[in-house]
Scaffold this active site. Structure first.
Site, PDB file in Angstrom:
ATOM      1  N   HIS A 139       0.819  -1.220   0.000  1.00 40.15           N
ATOM      2  CA  HIS A 139       0.000   0.000   0.000  1.00 40.15           C
ATOM      3  C   HIS A 139       0.856   1.276   0.000  1.00 40.15           C
ATOM      4  CE1 HIS A 139       0.811   1.238   4.134  1.00 40.15           C
ATOM      5  NE2 HIS A 139       1.008  -0.048   4.329  1.00 40.15           N
ATOM      6  N   HIS A 148      12.012  -1.676 -12.749  1.00 37.00           N
ATOM      7  CA  HIS A 148      11.674  -3.095 -12.858  1.00 37.00           C
ATOM      8  C   HIS A 148      11.763  -3.727 -11.469  1.00 37.00           C
ATOM      9  CE1 HIS A 148      12.740  -7.215 -14.930  1.00 37.00           C
ATOM     10  NE2 HIS A 148      11.761  -7.317 -14.059  1.00 37.00           N
TER      11      HIS A 148
END
Ligand code: JB3
Length: 213
Positions: A139, A148
């Site tokens: 979150h 990446h």
């Protein structure tokens, strides 16, 4: 009208991307764009190379996606995204149907999210990033463009990862930590403190080992 998508680069990463697309079934036709006419991606046809992009667009291929990965070669991904934008293709994001994406997560264009990856509440994944198989973006995390997050990495709540950064497989980033842009974090590292821009860092606890300006 048939929905058609071009995937640029028919290698290993493309095989993951194509499998996500075929499982989801939202395209009627998928073509590979590669200089290697033998590129082998789920029996999909190689329809041309980068020089053919304008004529493929004129022939009605309206969407394109860069499917080369970014291990050691982010500049190629950037160059190819610029090319497809310049031709005028629409660029989708591609989310494997097994990934779990929170309702209020924000996912940019050109992003790939792989199998069983998690992007939790209010997380933001900026354009052209990769959240690879089984990675967890918790979150309120911010992942900047072209970064990446490799398979199995875990980015804990409210962490921030800069632009064009590579987080190695199974690395763990503690909650609230900031990692800069153009950074490489080694596989399996445990990042407990902030990491500046333009460095390579690895280990547990993760330490800067060299500058990569
Ligand atoms: O580790 C994981 C889970 N995935 C890795 C991924 C992130 O990166 C994977 O294991 C690979 O190591 C790597 O995959 P990627 O980037 O697909 O690399 P490779 O398997 O070498 O395939 C690259 C493909 O891009 C080849 O088919 C090349 O011919 C093609 N290619 C290279 N340059 C290009 C160009 N295609 C186009 N259209 N244009 C180019 O300039």
């Amino acid at each position: 009208m048939a929905k058609r998508l071009l995937l640029l680069g028919g290698g290993g990463h493309c095989r993951s991307v194509a499998d996500s697309l075929l499982a989801d079934g939202r395209y009627d036709e998928i073509g590979i764009v590669d200089y290697d006419t033998e590129a082998n991606v789920a029996d999909l046809p190689v329809v041309g190379n980068d020089e053919d992009l304008p004529s493929l667009f004129a022939d009605g291929w309206e969407e394109a996606f860069v499917a080369v990965g970014s291990v050691g070669n982010v500049s190629l991904r950037r160059k190819l995204f610029e090319k497809i934008k310049a031709v005028g293709f629409s660029i989708p994001h591609i989310i494997d149907p097994t990934a779990a994406i929170a309702r209020d997560a924000v996912i940019g264009e050109g992003v790939y999210i792989g199998k069983r990856a998690v992007v939790n509440a209010k997380a933001e994944v900026e354009s052209f990033a990769i959240i690879n198989s089984g990675a967890i973006v918790e979150h309120d995390v911010f992942i900047d463009a072209f970064t990446h997050v490799s398979p199995g990495a875990t980015i804990c709540g409210e962490a921030k990862i800069g632009w064009n950064t590579h987080i190695g497989a199974a690395a763990v980033v503690k909650q609230g930590v900031s990692i800069g842009s153009n950074v490489i974090i080694g596989a399996g590292s445990v990042v407990l403190k902030d990491i500046p821009d333009f460095v390579k860092a690895y280990g547990n606890p993760c330490k800067v080992v060299e500058s990569c300006q």
